[in-house]
Design a protein around this motif. Structure first.
Motif, PDB file in Angstrom:
ATOM      1  N   GLY A  64      -0.960  -9.871  -3.332  1.00 54.56           N
ATOM      2  CA  GLY A  64       0.100 -10.435  -4.112  1.00 54.56           C
ATOM      3  C   GLY A  64       0.655 -10.993  -5.270  1.00 54.56           C
ATOM      4  N   SER A  65      -0.583  -9.675  -6.454  1.00 55.03           N
ATOM      5  CA  SER A  65      -0.360  -9.848  -7.932  1.00 55.03           C
ATOM      6  C   SER A  65       0.750  -9.021  -8.162  1.00 55.03           C
ATOM      7  N   GLY A  66       1.002  -7.735  -7.229  1.00 57.69           N
ATOM      8  CA  GLY A  66       1.950  -6.516  -7.294  1.00 57.69           C
ATOM      9  C   GLY A  66       0.990  -5.507  -7.375  1.00 57.69           C
ATOM     10  N   LYS A  67       0.278  -5.258  -7.258  1.00 61.70           N
ATOM     11  CA  LYS A  67      -0.487  -4.010  -7.358  1.00 61.70           C
ATOM     12  C   LYS A  67       0.406  -2.674  -6.532  1.00 61.70           C
ATOM     13  N   SER A  68       0.885  -3.021  -5.151  1.00 61.28           N
ATOM     14  CA  SER A  68       1.573  -1.517  -4.665  1.00 61.28           C
ATOM     15  C   SER A  68       2.895  -1.949  -5.188  1.00 61.28           C
ATOM     16  N   THR A  69       3.287  -3.031  -5.450  1.00 58.16           N
ATOM     17  CA  THR A  69       4.653  -2.224  -6.598  1.00 58.16           C
ATOM     18  C   THR A  69       4.517  -1.876  -7.240  1.00 58.16           C
ATOM     19  N   LEU A  70       3.271  -1.488  -8.219  1.00 58.35           N
ATOM     20  CA  LEU A  70       3.480  -1.120  -9.321  1.00 58.35           C
ATOM     21  C   LEU A  70       3.239   0.518  -8.827  1.00 58.35           C
ATOM     22  N   MET A  71       2.181   0.450  -7.822  1.00 56.10           N
ATOM     23  CA  MET A  71       1.969   1.627  -8.027  1.00 56.10           C
ATOM     24  C   MET A  71       3.272   2.361  -7.057  1.00 56.10           C
ATOM     25  N   ARG A  72       3.943   1.983  -6.200  1.00 59.07           N
ATOM     26  CA  ARG A  72       5.283   2.804  -5.474  1.00 59.07           C
ATOM     27  C   ARG A  72       6.255   2.998  -6.258  1.00 59.07           C
ATOM     28  N   ARG A  73       6.435   2.342  -7.401  1.00 57.28           N
ATOM     29  CA  ARG A  73       7.475   2.661  -8.717  1.00 57.28           C
ATOM     30  C   ARG A  73       6.897   3.249  -9.344  1.00 57.28           C
ATOM     31  N   ALA A  74       5.688   3.445 -10.024  1.00 53.40           N
ATOM     32  CA  ALA A  74       5.304   4.336 -11.461  1.00 53.40           C
ATOM     33  C   ALA A  74       4.323   5.249 -11.345  1.00 53.40           C
ATOM     34  N   VAL A  75       3.731   5.193  -9.902  1.00 55.65           N
ATOM     35  CA  VAL A  75       2.406   6.356 -10.038  1.00 55.65           C
ATOM     36  C   VAL A  75       3.422   7.440  -9.963  1.00 55.65           C
ATOM     37  N   ARG A  76       3.223   8.390 -10.583  1.00 55.71           N
ATOM     38  CA  ARG A  76       3.301  10.234 -10.410  1.00 55.71           C
ATOM     39  C   ARG A  76       2.220  10.551  -9.954  1.00 55.71           C
ATOM     40  N   GLY A  77       2.238  11.681  -8.868  1.00 54.89           N
ATOM     41  CA  GLY A  77       0.973  11.902  -8.077  1.00 54.89           C
ATOM     42  C   GLY A  77       0.095  11.564  -6.991  1.00 54.89           C
ATOM     43  N   ALA A  78      -1.060  11.732  -6.617  1.00 59.36           N
ATOM     44  CA  ALA A  78      -1.514  11.489  -5.183  1.00 59.36           C
ATOM     45  C   ALA A  78      -1.323   9.254  -5.799  1.00 59.36           C
ATOM     46  N   ARG A  79      -1.470   9.052  -4.666  1.00 59.90           N
ATOM     47  CA  ARG A  79      -2.081   7.544  -4.591  1.00 59.90           C
ATOM     48  C   ARG A  79      -2.057   6.993  -3.030  1.00 59.90           C
ATOM     49  N   VAL A  80      -3.164   6.476  -3.430  1.00 58.44           N
ATOM     50  CA  VAL A  80      -3.853   5.599  -1.889  1.00 58.44           C
ATOM     51  C   VAL A  80      -3.548   4.286  -1.716  1.00 58.44           C
ATOM     52  N   ASP A  81      -3.006   3.945  -1.337  1.00 57.62           N
ATOM     53  CA  ASP A  81      -2.810   2.307  -0.793  1.00 57.62           C
ATOM     54  C   ASP A  81      -2.840   1.982   0.350  1.00 57.62           C
ATOM     55  N   SER A  82      -3.598   0.927   0.145  1.00 55.77           N
ATOM     56  CA  SER A  82      -4.153   0.225   1.413  1.00 55.77           C
ATOM     57  C   SER A  82      -3.401  -1.316   2.152  1.00 55.77           C
ATOM     58  N   GLN A  83      -1.529  -0.791   1.984  1.00 54.82           N
ATOM     59  CA  GLN A  83      -1.133  -1.196   2.401  1.00 54.82           C
ATOM     60  C   GLN A  83       0.331  -0.770   2.810  1.00 54.82           C
ATOM     61  N   ASP A  84      -0.167   0.549   2.463  1.00 56.18           N
ATOM     62  CA  ASP A  84       0.851   1.834   3.118  1.00 56.18           C
ATOM     63  C   ASP A  84       0.227   2.006   4.422  1.00 56.18           C
ATOM     64  N   THR A  85      -0.959   2.128   4.789  1.00 52.09           N
ATOM     65  CA  THR A  85      -2.013   2.572   5.662  1.00 52.09           C
ATOM     66  C   THR A  85      -1.740   1.224   6.947  1.00 52.09           C
ATOM     67  N   ARG A  86      -1.605   0.482   6.419  1.00 56.87           N
ATOM     68  CA  ARG A  86      -0.887  -1.044   7.757  1.00 56.87           C
ATOM     69  C   ARG A  86       0.286  -1.136   8.018  1.00 56.87           C
ATOM     70  N   ASP A  87       1.197  -1.022   6.691  1.00 56.30           N
ATOM     71  CA  ASP A  87       2.302  -0.965   6.915  1.00 56.30           C
ATOM     72  C   ASP A  87       2.566   0.353   8.395  1.00 56.30           C
ATOM     73  N   ARG A  88       2.020   1.675   8.938  1.00 58.13           N
ATOM     74  CA  ARG A  88       1.840   2.499   9.539  1.00 58.13           C
ATOM     75  C   ARG A  88       1.014   2.281  10.745  1.00 58.13           C
ATOM     76  N   TRP A  89       0.315   1.217  10.410  1.00 56.29           N
ATOM     77  CA  TRP A  89      -0.077   0.838  11.944  1.00 56.29           C
ATOM     78  C   TRP A  89       0.839  -0.036  12.055  1.00 56.29           C
ATOM     79  N   ASP A  90       1.254  -0.847  11.362  1.00 56.63           N
ATOM     80  CA  ASP A  90       2.063  -2.404  11.828  1.00 56.63           C
ATOM     81  C   ASP A  90       3.145  -2.010  12.509  1.00 56.63           C
ATOM     82  N   ARG A  91       4.049  -0.515  12.533  1.00 58.71           N
ATOM     83  CA  ARG A  91       5.238   0.141  13.113  1.00 58.71           C
ATOM     84  C   ARG A  91       4.382   0.666  14.604  1.00 58.71           C
ATOM     85  N   ARG A  92       3.532   0.565  14.892  1.00 59.99           N
ATOM     86  CA  ARG A  92       3.395   1.247  15.802  1.00 59.99           C
ATOM     87  C   ARG A  92       2.437   1.058  16.788  1.00 59.99           C
ATOM     88  N   MET A  93       2.114  -0.847  16.501  1.00 56.88           N
ATOM     89  CA  MET A  93       1.436  -1.674  17.312  1.00 56.88           C
ATOM     90  C   MET A  93       2.252  -2.736  17.705  1.00 56.88           C
TER      91      MET A  93
END
Length: 222
Positions: A64-93
């Motif tokens: 809840g500190s804002g890690k995923s928000t920061l990464m989505r907004r600011a990272v230019r290049g490859a990023r690996v976020d466990s929240q993105d992975t969870r979101d993908r699985w949530d949509r499938r389950m």
């Protein structure tokens, strides 16, 4: 040459250079890690953080500190976020299936994606919950193997702010899990403040919520 650069003004202010270790070189003494504290700058924080072309960056902090928000907004290049992975699985389950039932699959998928990103050889920004020290050790070994550096970007947010962040996103962790995260995060923060980042880290950058909001670009030189 790999280096970490924190651009504070148009001209930029660089952290001390950290020459890369040639791939395959026998283990020896590494340069002392650099710790840069960007907290409490009241709007004077850098808008850009640049790292070496093949460096690895771990973004860590409380849930809840804002890690995923920061990464989505600011990272230019490859990023690996466990929240993105969870979101993908949530949509499938099925909607009524509790997350705990497929959590192991999400974790396996996340680490498989991280392994693929590392094999590509370029710079990668990785989300870290703070309790999985073995992940940082893995990344430190990989950085050393490729003759690059591992860097820690630590988001220092008060526990209540983190809990508020969980409520805002409509997803939280249990009280027990949050206390575990808090204990691990506190230990890591205290160590970095003493100038003792985790073994294998070439640098650590401390940011608060204001500094995170000021960041517009986290990327890799070259």
């Amino acid at each position: 040459m790999n280096r970490t650069t924190a651009y504070v003004t148009a001209t930029g202010v660089a952290l001390p250079e950290q020459p890369a270790t040639p791939a395959g070189e026998a283990r020896g003494a590494l340069p002392a890690p650099v710790v840069r504290d960007l907290r409490g700058r009241a709007g004077g924080s850098p808008h850009t953080l640049l790292f070496g072309a093949h460096d690895l960056v771990v973004v860590t902090g409380l849930p809840g500190s804002g890690k995923s928000t920061l990464m989505r907004r600011a990272v230019r290049g490859a990023r690996v976020d466990s929240q993105d992975t969870r979101d993908r699985w949530d949509r499938r389950m099925p909607r009524l299936l509790p997350y705990a039932a497929y959590r192991p699959l999400v974790r396996l998928s996340h680490y498989a994606g991280l392994r693929r990103a590392l094999r590509a050889g370029g710079g990668v920004v990785v989300h870290d919950c703070g309790t999985q020290a073995w992940v940082r050790r893995w990344l430190a070994r990989e950085a050393r193997r490729r003759g690059a550096r591992l860097h820690l970007l630590l988001l220092d947010v008060a526990p209540q702010q983190a809990l508020d962040g969980q409520r805002e996103r409509g997803r939280g962790v249990s009280r027990y899990a949050f206390l575990r995260h808090r204990a691990a995060s506190d230990r890591l923060l205290r160590a970095v403040e003493r100038g003792e980042p985790p073994a294998g880290c070439g640098s650590a950058v401390l940011i608060d919520r204001d500094a995170a909001n000021a960041l517009r670009h986290i990327g890799f030189a070259g």
